[in-house]
Design a protein around this motif. Sequence first.
Motif, PDB file in Angstrom:
ATOM      1  N   TYR A  29      27.198  18.942  77.780  1.00 35.78           N
ATOM      2  CA  TYR A  29      26.253  20.149  78.080  1.00 35.78           C
ATOM      3  C   TYR A  29      26.521  21.455  77.109  1.00 35.78           C
ATOM      4  O   TYR A  29      25.281  22.006  76.820  1.00 35.78           O
ATOM      5  N   GLY A  30      27.644  21.464  76.677  1.00 36.24           N
ATOM      6  CA  GLY A  30      27.589  22.724  75.758  1.00 36.24           C
ATOM      7  C   GLY A  30      26.911  22.613  74.473  1.00 36.24           C
ATOM      8  O   GLY A  30      26.077  23.586  73.976  1.00 36.24           O
ATOM      9  N   ARG A  31      26.681  21.425  73.944  1.00 38.89           N
ATOM     10  CA  ARG A  31      26.005  21.155  73.030  1.00 38.89           C
ATOM     11  C   ARG A  31      24.452  21.189  73.069  1.00 38.89           C
ATOM     12  O   ARG A  31      23.510  21.904  72.309  1.00 38.89           O
ATOM     13  N   SER A  32      23.951  20.730  74.393  1.00 43.63           N
ATOM     14  CA  SER A  32      22.776  20.798  74.937  1.00 43.63           C
ATOM     15  C   SER A  32      22.436  22.505  74.963  1.00 43.63           C
ATOM     16  O   SER A  32      21.295  22.621  74.419  1.00 43.63           O
ATOM     17  N   LEU A  33      23.419  23.163  75.325  1.00 44.22           N
ATOM     18  CA  LEU A  33      22.730  24.352  75.680  1.00 44.22           C
ATOM     19  C   LEU A  33      22.762  25.173  74.194  1.00 44.22           C
ATOM     20  O   LEU A  33      21.588  25.817  73.859  1.00 44.22           O
ATOM     21  N   ALA A  34      23.513  24.841  73.437  1.00 38.40           N
ATOM     22  CA  ALA A  34      23.459  25.481  71.996  1.00 38.40           C
ATOM     23  C   ALA A  34      22.013  24.987  71.258  1.00 38.40           C
ATOM     24  O   ALA A  34      21.945  25.827  70.515  1.00 38.40           O
ATOM     25  N   GLN A  35      21.872  23.978  71.568  1.00 40.51           N
ATOM     26  CA  GLN A  35      20.503  23.396  71.006  1.00 40.51           C
ATOM     27  C   GLN A  35      19.306  24.008  71.572  1.00 40.51           C
ATOM     28  O   GLN A  35      17.962  24.133  70.890  1.00 40.51           O
ATOM     29  N   ASP A  36      19.155  24.138  72.783  1.00 37.83           N
ATOM     30  CA  ASP A  36      18.056  24.142  73.492  1.00 37.83           C
ATOM     31  C   ASP A  36      17.996  25.707  74.245  1.00 37.83           C
ATOM     32  O   ASP A  36      16.714  26.056  74.487  1.00 37.83           O
ATOM     33  N   LEU A  37      18.875  26.319  74.602  1.00 41.02           N
ATOM     34  CA  LEU A  37      18.918  27.518  75.307  1.00 41.02           C
ATOM     35  C   LEU A  37      18.394  28.644  74.264  1.00 41.02           C
ATOM     36  O   LEU A  37      19.445  29.085  73.389  1.00 41.02           O
ATOM     37  N   VAL A  38      17.244  29.572  74.379  1.00 43.99           N
ATOM     38  CA  VAL A  38      16.979  30.725  73.437  1.00 43.99           C
ATOM     39  C   VAL A  38      17.601  31.652  74.085  1.00 43.99           C
ATOM     40  O   VAL A  38      17.509  32.007  75.371  1.00 43.99           O
ATOM     41  N   LEU A  39      18.560  32.384  73.274  1.00 43.32           N
ATOM     42  CA  LEU A  39      19.447  33.455  73.717  1.00 43.32           C
ATOM     43  C   LEU A  39      18.590  34.712  73.723  1.00 43.32           C
ATOM     44  O   LEU A  39      17.992  34.981  72.921  1.00 43.32           O
ATOM     45  N   SER A  40      18.591  35.244  74.979  1.00 42.68           N
ATOM     46  CA  SER A  40      17.702  36.437  75.152  1.00 42.68           C
ATOM     47  C   SER A  40      17.963  37.651  74.028  1.00 42.68           C
ATOM     48  O   SER A  40      17.170  38.448  73.792  1.00 42.68           O
ATOM     49  N   GLY A  41      19.087  37.870  73.962  1.00 38.19           N
ATOM     50  CA  GLY A  41      19.527  38.981  73.173  1.00 38.19           C
ATOM     51  C   GLY A  41      19.422  38.449  71.781  1.00 38.19           C
ATOM     52  O   GLY A  41      19.413  39.672  70.906  1.00 38.19           O
TER      53      GLY A  41
END
Length: 78
Positions: free
Chosen positions: A18-30
């Motif tokens: 899940y962590g690797r998926s977040l790192a690849q897919d979630l665009v960080l708002s800041g």
Amino acid sequence: MKHSEFWRAVDTVFGSAYGRSLAQDLVLSGIGRTSAEALEAGVPPRDVWHALCDDTDRSEADRWVFRDDTRRHRRDTR
């Protein structure tokens, strides 16, 4: 924070898959990029980590998990 500490914190807090998926897919708002893109672009890992924690509503304990020095704990328990 080093890149290796960033990835260890991701694995510890979110789990490796899940962590690797977040790192690849979630665009960080800041930051306006994913964690992986930001690191590749030279954004300091600590800044990326804090942005990831902000966007996923992590606790203070999770936010500072990379500060836990496992070498110190091993020395203390001998």
